[in-house]
Design a protein around this motif. Structure first.
Motif, short mmCIF file in Angstrom:
data_model
loop_
_atom_site.label_atom_id
_atom_site.label_comp_id
_atom_site.label_asym_id
_atom_site.label_seq_id
_atom_site.Cartn_x
_atom_site.Cartn_y
_atom_site.Cartn_z
N GLU B 106 0.86 -1.15 0.00
CA GLU B 106 0.00 0.00 0.00
C GLU B 106 0.91 1.22 0.00
OE1 GLU B 106 -2.81 -0.41 3.14
OE2 GLU B 106 -3.91 1.37 2.52
N ASP B 107 0.59 2.21 -0.77
CA ASP B 107 1.41 3.41 -0.78
C ASP B 107 0.50 4.61 -1.06
OD1 ASP B 107 4.70 4.11 -1.51
OD2 ASP B 107 3.13 5.60 -1.81
N ARG B 109 1.16 7.64 -1.48
CA ARG B 109 1.60 8.60 -2.50
C ARG B 109 1.14 8.14 -3.88
NH1 ARG B 109 7.72 7.97 -1.33
NH2 ARG B 109 6.90 5.85 -1.34
N ILE B 110 1.19 6.84 -4.11
CA ILE B 110 0.71 6.33 -5.39
C ILE B 110 -0.79 6.58 -5.53
CG2 ILE B 110 0.32 4.25 -6.77
CD1 ILE B 110 2.97 3.15 -5.77
N LEU B 113 -1.38 10.18 -6.46
CA LEU B 113 -1.06 10.50 -7.85
C LEU B 113 -2.13 9.96 -8.79
CD1 LEU B 113 2.77 9.86 -7.90
CD2 LEU B 113 1.62 12.03 -8.31
N GLN B 114 -2.63 8.82 -8.42
CA GLN B 114 -3.69 8.20 -9.19
C GLN B 114 -4.92 9.10 -9.24
OE1 GLN B 114 -4.22 3.77 -8.50
NE2 GLN B 114 -5.84 4.69 -7.30
N GLU B 116 -4.91 12.22 -8.94
CA GLU B 116 -4.56 13.38 -9.76
C GLU B 116 -4.72 13.07 -11.24
OE1 GLU B 116 -0.73 15.09 -8.73
OE2 GLU B 116 -0.53 15.70 -10.83
N VAL B 117 -4.20 11.92 -11.64
CA VAL B 117 -4.30 11.53 -13.05
C VAL B 117 -5.77 11.45 -13.48
CG1 VAL B 117 -3.94 9.61 -14.65
CG2 VAL B 117 -2.12 10.28 -13.09
N ALA B 118 -6.56 10.79 -12.64
CA ALA B 118 -7.98 10.62 -12.97
C ALA B 118 -8.66 11.99 -13.12
CB ALA B 118 -8.67 9.81 -11.90
N TYR B 121 -8.26 13.62 -16.39
CA TYR B 121 -9.08 13.05 -17.46
C TYR B 121 -10.57 13.17 -17.16
CZ TYR B 121 -4.96 10.84 -19.56
OH TYR B 121 -3.76 10.59 -20.18
N PHE B 123 -12.16 11.79 -14.83
CA PHE B 123 -12.59 10.41 -14.64
C PHE B 123 -12.88 10.21 -13.16
CE2 PHE B 123 -12.13 5.84 -14.49
CZ PHE B 123 -12.53 5.41 -15.77
N ILE B 125 -13.11 7.92 -10.10
CA ILE B 125 -12.65 6.61 -9.68
C ILE B 125 -13.66 5.88 -8.80
CG2 ILE B 125 -10.91 5.37 -8.32
CD1 ILE B 125 -8.89 7.48 -9.03
N HIS B 128 -9.75 0.51 -8.08
CA HIS B 128 -8.58 0.35 -8.93
C HIS B 128 -7.87 -0.93 -8.59
CE1 HIS B 128 -6.42 1.81 -5.39
NE2 HIS B 128 -5.37 1.19 -5.91
N HIS B 130 -3.75 -2.45 -8.86
CA HIS B 130 -2.38 -2.13 -9.22
C HIS B 130 -1.59 -3.37 -8.88
CE1 HIS B 130 1.04 1.07 -8.96
NE2 HIS B 130 1.34 0.07 -9.76
#
Lengths: 142, 142
Positions: B106-107, B109-110, B113-114, B116-118, B121, B123, B125, B128, B130
């Motif tokens: 588990e992280d 920070r990831i 960022l996810q 943020e990416v969504a 777009y 999008f 969420i 997810h 990973h």
DNA sequence: CTTACTGCAAACTCTTTGCAGTGCG
DNA sequence: CGCACTGCAAAGAGTTTGCAGTAAG
């Protein structure tokens, strides 16, 4: 680009004493032209337009071959069937759970953190998949 | 914790006019006790220890029910069968391609960022996955 | 009592394998 | 020529559905 991939494949075949056939040529080049994920049936259909005699099994086995030499990745989005993806075109996916649309994304910071996490667990990364499921911009407004 | 989940399920059943049965009780509570991913067959086996008459199909349908009310997630690691995961226990996975071991990680920070990416777009969420595939610390040394 | 649930068996879907004939090297 | 490849058909593996009997509300 696609030419390069074909050369890689041919090199692999020669190295392993495997044979280069018309079918493999057609299937691989069609696959490399498709820069997004594609299912076996879908690829078969495209391939049949060029060479109607090619069967499902040959497409299947050729994709396994491509996977074996690292030119393709096999994915399972939850719908039961496998999709294959050109290894040269790596990206992660956002899948809309309403309309099924698949959007590709890439984020180097995520990739970097992933490396870091793996390192902490002494885990050597070979590949990864990162999928985000949700509603795309269009489906949210419905 | 597990009690809480059972209550959530019961609430869902009542709301939808569905029935609370001995089988569902046994299957769900066994599932909630398993804080890692579990396959249908494997869960069936555990459940049969408590109530031998329960069949595959009932486990299957109960898991679909849990998925429907958001208490379970369905996963497909490349081996052909679905695994279900207690939704309360979210984490991502590192899968060893040699020995099949699954390590959870588990992280935050990831995750961030996810998000943020969504957002970029547009999008939304819902969930997810990973997964990192590679060699675990043990298998690297072989 | 009514309607949903269960468990069996059978149907499906997709993947994988066996085999006899074909064709690359 | 030998051995790998192809395509068919059939076998597997896992999932999903139809149905008659059962039980919750």
């Amino acid at each position: 680009m696609a030419l390069n991939l074909m050369e890689t494949l041919k090199g692999y075949l020669k190295e392993k004493g495997l044979k280069q056939t018309r079918q493999r040529e057609v299937i691989a080049s069609t696959f490399f032209k498709t820069d997004k994920h594609i299912g076996i049936e879908e690829l078969l259909e495209k391939v049949k337009n060029i060479e109607p005699s090619i069967g499902y099994v040959t497409v299947y086995r050729t994709l396994l071959l491509l996977k074996e030499c690292g030119l393709a990745h096999q994915r399972n989005f939850g719908d039961g069937q496998s999709l294959f993806e050109n290894a040269g075109e790596h990206h992660d996916h956002m899948i809309c759970i309403k309309c099924g649309k698949i959007v590709e994304f890439e984020d180097d910071r995520i990739e970097a953190l992933q490396e870091e996490v793996a390192k902490n667990y002494h885990f050597k990364i070979v590949s990864h998949r990162h999928e985000i499921y949700g509603a795309c911009s269009f489906c949210q407004t419905e």
